[in-house]
Every structure is written in C-alpha cells, then in structure tokens.
Design an enzyme around this catalytic site. Structure first.
Site, PDB file in Angstrom:
ATOM      1  CG  ASP A  76      -2.160   0.911   0.927  1.00  0.00           C
ATOM      2  OD1 ASP A  76      -2.107   1.707  -0.043  1.00  0.00           O
ATOM      3  OD2 ASP A  76      -3.156   0.851   1.673  1.00  0.00           O
TER       4      ASP A  76
HETATM    5  C1  NOJ Z   1      -3.913   4.017   0.164  1.00  0.00           C
HETATM    6  C2  NOJ Z   1      -5.116   3.157   0.375  1.00  0.00           C
HETATM    7  O1  NOJ Z   1      -5.028   2.484   1.604  1.00  0.00           O
HETATM    8  C3  NOJ Z   1      -5.369   2.145  -0.732  1.00  0.00           C
HETATM    9  O2  NOJ Z   1      -6.645   1.589  -0.535  1.00  0.00           O
HETATM   10  C4  NOJ Z   1      -5.240   2.766  -2.076  1.00  0.00           C
HETATM   11  O3  NOJ Z   1      -5.500   1.815  -3.084  1.00  0.00           O
HETATM   12  C5  NOJ Z   1      -3.862   3.372  -2.223  1.00  0.00           C
HETATM   13  N1  NOJ Z   1      -3.663   4.390  -1.202  1.00  0.00           N
HETATM   14  C6  NOJ Z   1      -3.623   3.987  -3.598  1.00  0.00           C
HETATM   15  O4  NOJ Z   1      -4.352   5.148  -3.733  1.00  0.00           O
END
Ligand code: NOJ
Length: 702
Positions: free
Chosen positions: A262
């Site tokens: 993430d």
């Molecule tokens: C953080 C988030 O937790 C995740 O769900 C998301 O896909 C990513 N950022 C990319 O934007």
C-alpha cells in the site's frame, strides 16, 4: 514476447525500477491526478524516475498517452509503464459506495458496477484497479467500512469473486477489461478501536476462519494483484510479513500474480519499529516477496547495495521482476504501450445512457428502508411534500473514492423531487418555516454525514448524527406533528437511537452516486420498491461496538437468561437494525420450509426449500437468506453464519419456491491446528428475511 530474454537484457537498476510505482506528476508537472497519502520526497534523481515501472493514478486518456510517450522516448529498454488506479465504485459514472452496493444482495448489480468501471477506466488508459476491498468490518467507527461489503465473510467471498471476474473477463488485454488488485491483505479492518492505521491483533484461527475469506474470493477468481495492508499481523507489518505473503498467499493459495505494497507501507515498517533503516526495510520487502513498492523508493535506493552486500540475491530480484513483466504482457502493453487509452471512446462511454441506467439500477437496489410506520411511504401522488435538511441541495453524494466522478452532473434531491412530487416547500437551512411545513402532508429530511466523514484516515469515535441534526429532527417533529421521512447519506452504520422514535420512516441511501437523487425520489414515490438489506449491523450505541450477527455463543449466552450472562447493564442486547434487515412496500410471507431429509451423509447434498408469497398489491424483490449453525465442533462456532442468499422478484400475490443446496463445503471450518474439517452431529439451518426473523430446521450429519 520472450520475457526471460527481456529480463536478462536489463541492468540491475532497470530491474529494480520495474519494482517501483510512482505518481504521474513525476513525469508530468501538469498531471490532473489526485493522490491520497503523504506525497513523499522520493529522494531519487530525474533519471531514476524514468526507471520506474508503474504509475499510480492518471487524469485521463490524453494524459496517459503523454506520460507513456515521454517515458518510452527516454527509456533504453522501452518496457512500457503500467497504469493503476483506485477505481472503486465507478470511474466517472459513479455507483453507490461498496457498502451500499453489497446491500443490494444482487450479484448482477455488483457485476455491472465493475463492468462499467472497467470500461470507462480502460478507455482512460488504466490497466489495473485497486479493487475489490474486502476487509472484514465489524466496527463502524472505522472510516473505511464504506469501502467494504460489510461484516459477513461469505458475502465478502462471493462479491469479491463476482467483481474480479467482471473486471478481468477472459483476458485483461481485451477491450473494456483490466486487472484487479484485491486489498488490503490482510485483516486491515480490525484496526483497534476502529481508528485507521491502528494495531491489529488476532489469532491465526480467526484470520483463517473469517478474515481471509474475502481475499480468497478474489484469488479464486484469479485476481492478478494483491495489495498488502498498513497494519501488523502477529507484530509484523503485512508488507514484510512472510507468513501472510509467502506461507498463505504464495504457498497455500498458490497465488502467482503480483504483490504490491500500500501507499508507503514498506517505508512505514520503520515507524512500526520492525526495521531500523530503509535499507533493511527494502531487504525485508524482497524476502517477503513484495513485487512492487508503491509511492516510495526504498527498493531503488537500496537494492543495488543489498545485492552487492549479498543480503539479496539476483535470483530473488529476478523473480520479483518477472511477475511485473508478466503482468505487463498479460495486459497487452508489449503489443501496444497505449492499450486502452482512447480519448474519443472515453468521451463516448463516460455517462453513456447504458452506464447511467446501470448506476440508477444499482442505486435503487442498494438503498435500505429501515423504518416505515403506518406505511407513511410511499408518498402518494396527491400529497404535499416538504424537503428540508443539509442534503436538500447538496450534489456531493458520490462518497469517498470517486475522484474522477464529477459531482456537477449529479442531480440534487431538490431537482429530483420537483419531478416526482408536489413539492410545496424546500429549504436547506436549520431554520425552516414551520408554518409552511405545517401546510405539507409529509416532511422529508435529508441528513447524514458529509463525504469527508468516512474513508481513509476518517475514523470517528461518535457515530451519531451531529447534534444540530438530532435537535432539528426532534424540533421539526414536535412543532409540526407531521409524518417525517428521514433520508440518510453516510459512509458507515450510524447510531440512530436518538432520532429513530422521532421519525416515521427512514431510507438509508449511504453515498449513492451519480443517479442517487433520482433513485431516492423514485423509491419514496413508489415508482420503485426498496429491496436493499443491511450488510453491517446498526448499533444502538457506540458502546455495543464491535457488534456483528455472526458472533460466538460464549459460555453464558444472553439468550440463556438471568443476571450472570453476557450483556450490558445499560443496553438492550440486539442491535437497532440487524444484519440482513430491510423493508419493502410488499409484504413477503415465508411458509412451508422443508428439508429434504433430517439426516445427511458427507458426500450427500441436502436441500432446503421455502415458499415465498408476495402478499401485497405491489411487485417487489426479496432477499431470501440462509444461515447455518454447527452446534458442536472442535472450536466454538458462530450462533449463525450466512451460507447462501437469493434475490427474487415477485409479482403481486405471486408465490415462488426458493431452493438451496447444502453440501460438505458449507459445513467446513478450521480447527485450532488450521485444518479444515467437518464433524458429525447436530446442525441448524435458518431461513428468513434477515438475520433475526428466521425459521429453524435441524439435521444430523452422520
Ligand atoms: C492508500 C489506500 O489504503 C489504498 O486503498 C489505495 O489503493 C492506495 N492508497 C492507492 O491510492
């Protein structure tokens, strides 16, 4: 394409580059992309930027084409970038948020939402979506419950499976299809106290029994990517957690796709205190098999040294890179680096009639009628309607993760109501004209949370409506005495105990997207019949949280009665509205529940049937729910668990027989050694319209 040959032709820096994902504005200052998360300084040179292998988010097709062109001009190896983005509940045509979509209990609605998302996004040059999100959620304080399908593992499995298939089709190369990235692996939804990014602590047993099921649904549908979560599991951050990524994902589930971190979660292992430096974090990422690092450049800055120092082998790097190259090949990028991106098609598809119609159907089926005293709804055509509350003229009803969605295309409730009702008064202040309200027959109050009160980093300790809204509802009821219909916009189950007795009807709309207002007007006017059911329990108080229908019995179950039982002194035991609950304008009768036998052998299929009659003058859809209880097992099992559901459509006075089959698979569970097993003995099946009003039948597994 001979990927092995391509891999061998790359320098070590180029290989490591493939393992890095960065935002498009590093290539293009004018990028129209929106990014959530701290925009970290990457700490790499401009030349190194042009080594990165993938891009996070993109504004539109033209922008994708421009970034790809620039990249290919500069790069030696000419391996195209792959573009990934958060297309969660629609690209520009916005569907209801996932928590709402799941409330439709309709596979086809979820399938179509993903199809439309994929078609619009692909035409805009996106090759992978960070969806579905299948974190099991039991705590409405957590802002991200809005992104999940809810509190039921079976449902998470089933809808993840449906949506991944819809995104990916037979080949992600094909027009209108893209790769699906399931997230957040694993158990991110268990953040303590419902506070985002907080500690997660759970047993391996519960991980396998409940929390992994949703991700497994996506993997069984052959999702191409998995995103790791921000949290720890057994003290180790998911992003470097070898048990989760290697043991479970790669070995047990045989996942062959790409694992992506993430946003900055590899670097955040340092804050978690399990890594002392960016160098050690990068090494741990490789050891866990993390293919792509999102939004930070630890791999780029450290892996060359790590190879030199012998902390990481070139074979380990090659294995990670190969998966990325394979994903690019499967996406068709080697044949056409601009695959998908088509500005004309993008314009044609976005908000096309067919897409709008699907968004409308989804909004209609996602909303839940929680209360309807004295059949105040539907509002009759001759009745005079007043519409008040902060959502009267507010088009911001798309919800979190709808960045590409343009709220200006959304009708407001006011605009939709003008077309459906004899609207005699409307006002969005907290100071409506009481005399005018008194001259109406029904008052609709449009209230709730703002879009900013749920989603990532938006957890709350208080899940009631805000004080001003609560006071206003009470005041309007007291001063007018009129029937009040509360329409709710929100991203989580709310504690409605303060207002539930001051209103006559409640329609839960969550964040319903582009066609939300029209759907609400049509549901309130009876042009459409509500058919959504809750997929998360609505508590009586935040003090009941976590509250979920599929809990264990405990040694002193509340139902056994007396003082020394599991309960709160100051609260009723049940939630305000349970899982699976939702009303209709039709009246459905459940009769003649029959089991094919009261005994079952392991290799046999048992069937249970029920006759459902629509005992009313209106056509309606009903979600028939089947739950199971395993009375005695090696580990304690839930008092009931959803094992199947069917949504049926019934004409007035029509009766349909609904049949479910039960096989060994429905009876399996994990024991404390994490072995799947089934034990002979007593089971109960429950059939009904929600998780509480159920008809029970017992059988014995021989
Ligand atoms: C953080 C988030 O937790 C995740 O769900 C998301 O896909 C990513 N950022 C990319 O934007």
């Amino acid at each position: 394409m001979d990927l092995k040959k391509l891999l061998d032709s790359l320098t070590l820096e180029e290989k490591i580059g493939q393992l890095t994902m960065i935002a498009p504005h590093f290539f293009l200052d004018s990028s129209k992309t929106w990014i959530a998360g701290p925009l970290a300084e990457l700490g790499i040179s401009e030349d190194e930027v042009f080594l990165a292998g993938s891009v996070l988010g993109i504004g539109n097709a033209e922008e994708m084409i421009e970034v790809q062109k620039r990249y290919l001009e500069k790069s030696r190896h000419k391996i195209p970038l792959i573009f990934m983005a958060d297309i969660i509940h629609g690209y520009e045509t916005i569907f209801p948020v996932p928590l709402a979509l799941a409330s439709s209990f309709n596979d086809e609605i979820l399938f179509q939402a993903a199809r439309v998302s994929a078609k619009e996004a692909k035409a805009s040059g996106i090759h992978a979506t960070f969806s579905p999100m299948v974190d099991l959620v039991r705590d409405p304080r957590w802002g991200r419950v809005v992104e999940s399908y809810g509190e039921d593992p079976y449902m998470l499995y089933r809808f993840a499976n449906v949506q991944v298939k819809a995104y990916q089709g037979r080949s992600i190369k094909h027009e209108g299809f893209l790769a699906s990235c399931v997230k957040h692996f694993a158990a991110y939804g268990l953040a303590e106290g419902g506070k985002d990014y907080n500690t997660v602590d759970l047993s391996r047993l519960n991980l396998h029994q409940y929390y992994l099921k949703g991700y497994k649904g996506a993997i069984d549908a052959k999702a191409k990517l998995v995103m790791t979560s921000f949290n720890i599991f057994e003290g180790i951050p998911a992003t470097t957690n070898q048990y989760l990524l290697k043991e479970v994902l790669r070995k047990k589930w045989k996942f062959k796709g790409t694992i992506i971190s993430d946003y900055a979660s590899l670097k955040e292992t340092i804050s978690h205190g399990t890594e002392e430096s960016e160098y050690s974090a990068a090494v741990s990422g490789v050891k866990a098999g993390l293919n792509i690092e999102m939004a930070t450049a630890l791999y780029m800055k450290n892996l060359k040294d790590a190879v030199k120092n012998g902390d990481v082998s070139i074979e380990e790097i090659d294995e990670l890179v190969m998966s990325v190259l394979k994903l690019k090949e499967e996406s068709g990028l080697f044949e056409n680096p601009f695959i998908g991106a088509n500005p004309e098609k993008e314009k044609r598809l976005i908000h096309s009639k067919a897409h709008i119609e699907k968004a409308y159907n989804a909004a209609v089926e996602s909303m839940i009628l929680l209360k309807n005293n004295h059949r105040v709804l539907p509002i009759r055509h001759y009745q005079k309607v007043a519409l008040i509350g902060p959502y009267t003229n507010n088009p911001k009803i798309n919800g979190p993760w709808s960045w590409h969605g343009d709220r200006h295309v959304n009708q407001t409730l006011y605009e939709a109501f003008k077309k459906s009702f004899r609207l005699v008064y409307s006002d969005d202040s907290f100071d409506s004209n009481i005399e005018k309200l008194k001259s109406s027959d029904v008052i609709v109050m449009a209230m709730g949370e703002s879009q900013k009160e749920s989603g990532e980093a938006h957890s709350k300790s208080n899940i009631k409506l805000d004080e001003q809204q609560i006071a206003y509802i009470k005041r309007i009821k007291a001063l007018t005495g009129k029937p009040i219909v509360l329409v709710l916009f929100n991203g989580r189950p709310l504690d409605l105990s303060d207002v539930v007795n001051h209103v006559d009807a409640i329609l839960e709309a969550y964040f319903p997207g582009t066609m939300g207002s029209k759907a609400i007007a049509h549901l309130l006017s009876g042009k459409q019949n509500p058919s959504g059911k809750l997929t998360m329990s609505f508590p009586r108080s935040v003090g009941q949280v976590p509250i979920y229908y599929n809990h264990l019995n405990t040694g002193r179950p509340y139902a056994s009665g007396g003082e020394y039982v599991s309960h709160y002194l100051d609260l009723e035991e049940k939630p305000l509205f349970p899982f699976g609950y939702g009303l209709s304008y039709s009246n459905f009768k459940y009769e003649n529940v029959q089991l094919s036998s009261d005994k079952m052998k392991l290799n046999e299929t048992l069937t249970i049937s029920v006759d459902i009659t629509n005992d009313s003058y209106v056509q309606g859809k009903e979600v028939v729910q089947l739950y199971l209880r395993d009375h005695v097992a090696k580990v304690s099992r839930p008092v009931k668990e959803l094992i199947n559901f069917k949504k049926i459509d019934l004409a007035p006075n029509e009766t349909k027989k609904v049949i479910f089959e039960i096989t060994k698979k429905d009876l399996e569970y994990y024991d404390h050694n994490l072995n799947l097993r089934v034990d002979p003995g007593k089971f109960s099946l429950f059939i009904g319209p929600n998780s509480e009003e159920l008809i029970e039948k017992e059988f014995i597994l021989e």
